[in-house]
Design an enzyme around this catalytic site. Structure first.
Site, PDB file in Angstrom:
ATOM      1  N   GLU A 672       0.821  -1.209   0.000  1.00 23.20           N
ATOM      2  CA  GLU A 672       0.000   0.000   0.000  1.00 23.20           C
ATOM      3  C   GLU A 672       0.856   1.261   0.000  1.00 23.20           C
ATOM      4  OE1 GLU A 672      -3.033  -0.129   3.037  1.00 23.20           O
ATOM      5  OE2 GLU A 672      -2.983  -2.311   2.907  1.00 23.20           O
ATOM      6  N   SER A 763      -6.809   3.923  -0.405  1.00 24.54           N
ATOM      7  CA  SER A 763      -6.662   3.945   1.046  1.00 24.54           C
ATOM      8  C   SER A 763      -6.503   2.525   1.566  1.00 24.54           C
ATOM      9  CB  SER A 763      -7.888   4.593   1.698  1.00 24.54           C
ATOM     10  OG  SER A 763      -9.047   3.814   1.442  1.00 24.54           O
ATOM     11  N   HIS A 764      -5.980   2.409   2.771  1.00 23.27           N
ATOM     12  CA  HIS A 764      -5.734   1.094   3.364  1.00 23.27           C
ATOM     13  C   HIS A 764      -7.014   0.264   3.424  1.00 23.27           C
ATOM     14  CE1 HIS A 764      -3.857  -1.860   6.025  1.00 23.27           C
ATOM     15  NE2 HIS A 764      -4.934  -1.785   6.783  1.00 23.27           N
ATOM     16  N   VAL A 765      -8.098   0.866   3.903  1.00 19.46           N
ATOM     17  CA  VAL A 765      -9.333   0.110   4.068  1.00 19.46           C
ATOM     18  C   VAL A 765      -9.903  -0.317   2.713  1.00 19.46           C
ATOM     19  CG1 VAL A 765     -10.872   2.127   4.112  1.00 19.46           C
ATOM     20  CG2 VAL A 765     -11.533   0.029   5.313  1.00 19.46           C
TER      21      VAL A 765
END
Length: 860
Positions: A672, A763-765
């Protein structure tokens, strides 16, 4: 031919000999900024006394030292010392004897009393040449390899490998006179490997050298130096690397600066698992290890991954863990700055060579270059800190910050020194604010504990001397530029200065504009991004045609620096209220920048269509619909881009990261963080801001789907997704969260996340949701969202219909009374037990490969 002499003082001397009218010219070059004097004389042979040539032949600056020697200073030229010695052919000398004197500290290097020797001309020899003698010896033999090497203008080395009755026979013949040793090893798995040969391969007289090599003496045969190695087929290595050594002179004789190499049993493919094991073994042992050793090993391993994207990915992951300080930068070894920069030069030039010759590997090469500084003038790092201290009469006294830093710089300069210099400058500019000094260090990844943990520790806090403030600020700002030029290849100022010689006036003018306005918030962000894009177009045209390694390296570093600066300025301005016209223009420019390094068909098609739409005005509902369709297509292309890097890098990050005992965050977020550093992340941010505008103009539905999936479960409402971090839901659950920051993990047991909060695609999510295949969607209609919240505790089944909207229906609890589809362990996604990087199709089974790779079950 060039001859390399590695002296005991650590200085490497390159000697070139060439015939000139009426004589011979010897060129001596020393890659060092130390002041050095050549103490030398001529001799008829190895046992004859020293003599000096006639005075008209003395090189510039020479003076007599007694009756048998001259002392000649090395003259500085392009960061190296040079001496040219021209001798008449009528002079009957065959040897130049020498020692080195370093006047700054009064030290001598005379090869431990043996002195060093350069052969001016070989003694006359009658009889057949090495090639002729070898040819005679090979009659009626099966010859597997044969070659001839020029050792200097007058000597040759003939080498041949033959096989007979299950035994190999390697013959080496040379007319180089005097005692001579073969310094050799064996390669078992790859060409650049060097292992100690087994005793069964040692001829008579062989001795082991430093537990790493065998040394076998040549013997006189028909007026030539000859050596024969014989070994059984079962002992046969892949190849034999070697160099020659003259024990009397200290000379190491190589093949154009490289090891000689004789292939024996053929090339054997090196599996990536073995490559990983070699890296892990090198990193995790108790031996001495520094950035220099790491870069040198990477340089050597690059030969094993030619045209191998997966192998390059492994090397990049390794270098990236180093760059983010998950690997030691120095252990039980002092590396002079010039030694470190030499290793950087070698590695970056090698990377540039791969970039030129392997187009399919170019994006990984770009990533690798972001982890390695350019190298260059390493000696200046040592010199300049001393000059600053002497200029301001700062004493070299223990227990003071500058002296401790000076000692660290002299023995182990690393990228940490950039952060230390930045912190010290902030300290000076703030009139001695120590809290600011340590905050700057901390922000740059250099904690107080790290400072004190160096082998040359920095334990003292800096002193503030008011009357030296301005002068020290001036000097250390210049010193910071030097440190960045060496350790940070993508530093914009350094990259511009290094590549300017390659650019025309137009490109140089645009670079001046970019640099002048880099911190000017009043400059239109679109104008700045447009200039960056124009320069990068020029650079990418150059990269497609340039074949010189050094020039390609300079172009690449400038292109990477501009790419990074583009990301910075868009992120810096994205939260200001931009007009739709600006957002539309930025999408076009950033999309083009993505294509410079990742030219997929999808991105190319999107760019063409976006430019066509951009030219049309005004923004009607139909055009907004069209633009929204293109925006959705870009979003899908970004998702594919993220998945590509995740699949390529994450398994290797977990393999190496666990072996390196890296921090868990460094492993989990590895892929990421790579994606978030690329222009594709900037593009996703622009989409996030433009999507609601187009949606409203086009009068579209109320949903934006970040991750496709079919979520079924009991509805839970939370203020923020962060409020349920670490929680485990025992039955399938749908979360409705008012706030999503983007850095959260979807909790275990969750099958869908619904939020009104706009979230970046990278984004991470969002990445986690895609990899876990759960439904993640944004609902823009407040009434619709409130209705969903009112169903808390009920069981709903969510899906995405053909129009891209999220639809749902209520179901009975029995329908979802099954184990949750999503279990947290996201790190375990496609994390089966590692056995190899490639396996046969028949071996595909659960637990060994990921679910997508498993064959379909037989149909009924």
């Amino acid at each position: 031919m060039a001859e390399e002499i590695k002296t005991r003082s650590g200085t490497t001397l390159l000697v070139e000999r060439r015939e000139i009218d009426g004589g011979v010219e010897l060129s001596l070059r020393m890659k060092s900024t130390e002041t050095c004097i050549l103490h030398w004389g001529l001799a008829l042979n190895e046992r004859a006394p020293w003599q000096i040539p006639p005075q008209p032949l003395w090189p510039e600056g020479s003076r007599a030292f007694g009756k048998g020697a001259l002392q000649t200073p090395f003259i500085r030229h392009n960061n190296e010392g040079r001496i040219i010695i021209r001798l008449d052919k009528d002079l009957n000398f065959s040897i130049l004897n020498f020692a080195l004197f370093f006047p700054e500290d009064g030290s001598w290097d005379n090869n431990r009393g043996k002195n060093y020797r350069i052969r001016i001309k070989p003694p006359a020899r009658k009889g057949p040449s090495p090639a002729q003698v070898l040819e005679e010896a090979l009659k009626e033999r099966e010859v597997l390899f044969k070659d001839m090497y020029g050792l200097d203008p007058d000597s040759q080395l003939a080498v041949a490998l033959s096989r007979e009755d299950g035994r190999y026979r390697l013959v080496l013949l040379t007319d180089m006179a005097g005692p001579l040793l073969l310094h050799w090893g064996v390669a078992r798995h790859r060409r650049n490997e060097w292992l100690l040969p087994p005793a069964s391969m040692h001829p008579a007289g062989t001795e082991v050298f430093d537990d790493k090599a065998a040394e076998t003496p040549f013997v006189l045969y028909e007026g030539l130096n000859r050596l024969i190695l014989e070994f059984r087929e079962e002992d046969a290595p892949m190849g034999i690397p070697f160099v020659l050594r003259q024990p009397g002179t200290g000379r190491w004789i190589k093949n154009r600066g490289q090891n000689f190499y004789v292939p024996v049993a053929g090339q054997k493919e090196v599996p990536l698992s073995q490559l990983a094991e070699e890296i892990i073994r090198a990193e995790m042992g108790n031996h001495s290890w520094t950035l220099m050793h790491r870069f040198n090993l990477c340089h050597d391993l690059l030969e094993n991954v030619r045209n191998d994207v997966e192998g390059l990915a492994l090397l990049f992951v390794w270098l990236r863990f180093s760059a983010i300080r998950q690997l030691v930068w120095q252990r039980n070894y002092n590396t002079k700055p010039r030694e470190l920069t030499h290793s950087q030069d070698r590695l970056t030039l090698k990377l540039a060579d791969v970039y030129i010759n392997e187009p399919a590997s170019r994006d990984l090469i770009r990533l690798m270059m972001t982890t390695v500084g350019r190298g260059g003038e390493g000696q200046r790092i040592r010199d300049e800190i001393l000059h600053i201290m002497h200029r301001h009469h700062i004493k070299e006294v223990a227990g003071h910050f500058l002296e401790e830093w000076h000692q660290k710089l002299h023995n182990n300069a690393t990228p940490d020194d950039i952060v230390i210099c930045e912190a010290y400058l902030n300290f000076l500019k703030s009139d001695g604010d120590l809290e600011l000094f340590y905050r700057t260090l901390e922000a740059g990844g250099v904690t107080k504990e790290r400072l004190e943990g160096f082998e040359r520790p920095i334990k003292s806090s800096p002193d503030f001397i008011p009357h030296l403030k301005d002068a020290l600020i001036h000097d250390f700002e210049e010193y910071l530029r030097l440190l960045r030029s060496v350790h940070s290849g993508t530093d914009l100022e350094s990259a511009i200065n290094a590549a300017r010689y390659l650019l025309d006036d137009e490109a140089s003018g645009m670079l001046e504009f970019i640099w002048k306005h880099k911190d000017n918030s009043r400059t239109e962000v679109v104008e700045l991004v447009d200039r960056i894009t124009q320069v990068r177009r020029i650079l990418n045209r150059l990269l497609n045609t340039e074949k010189d390694n050094a020039r390609v390296r300079d172009i690449l570093y400038l292109d990477l620096a501009l790419e990074e600066f583009l990301r910075v300025i868009v992120e810096r301005n994205i939260h200001s209220r931009m007009e739709v016209k600006e957002l539309v223009e930025l999408v076009s420019l950033v999309l083009e920048n993505v294509r410079f390094f990742y030219d997929s068909e999808e991105f190319s098609a999107c760019l063409r269509e976006w430019k066509r739409l951009k030219a049309a005005s005004p923004l009607t509902r139909d055009r907004a619909l069209h633009a929204k369709a293109v925006l959705d297509r870009i979003g899908r292309a970004i998702g594919a881009f993220i998945d590509h890097y995740y699949q390529l890098l994450q398994p290797r990050a977990e393999l190496l990261g666990k072996a390196f005992q890296a921090d868990s965050w460094a492993i989990t977020l590895f892929s990421e963080e790579i994606v978030r550093g690329r222009p594709a992340f900037v593009l996703s941010m622009l989409l996030r801001y433009l999507d609601p505008v187009l949606r409203k103009k086009a009068k579209l539905g109320n949903w934006q789907v970040i991750s496709q999936g079919q979520g079924i479960g009991r509805v839970e409402t939370v203020e923020s997704l962060g409020a349920v971090q670490g929680k485990r839901f025992d039955s399938p659950t749908v979360i409705i969260a008012d706030k999503v920051r983007g850095d959260e993990e979807p909790p275990e047991g969750v099958t869908a996340v619904i939020t009104p909060d706009a979230v970046d695609l990278v984004s991470h999510v969002a990445v986690r949701a895609r990899n876990a295949r759960l439904l993640f969607a944004i609902c823009y209609d407040r009434k619709h969202l409130e209705h969903l919240k009112s169903l808390r505790g009920r069981y709903l089944n969510f899906a995405v219909d053909a129009s891209g909207d999220v639809v749902f229906e209520e179901v009975s609890g029995e329908m979802v009374n099954v184990p949750p589809r999503v279990k947290l362990g996201f790190i375990k996604i496609a994390r089966p037990e590692f056995t190899a990087y490639a396996i046969g199709a028949r071996d595909f089974r659960e637990g060994l490969v990921g679910g997508k790779s498993l064959p379909d079950p037989p149909s009924g």
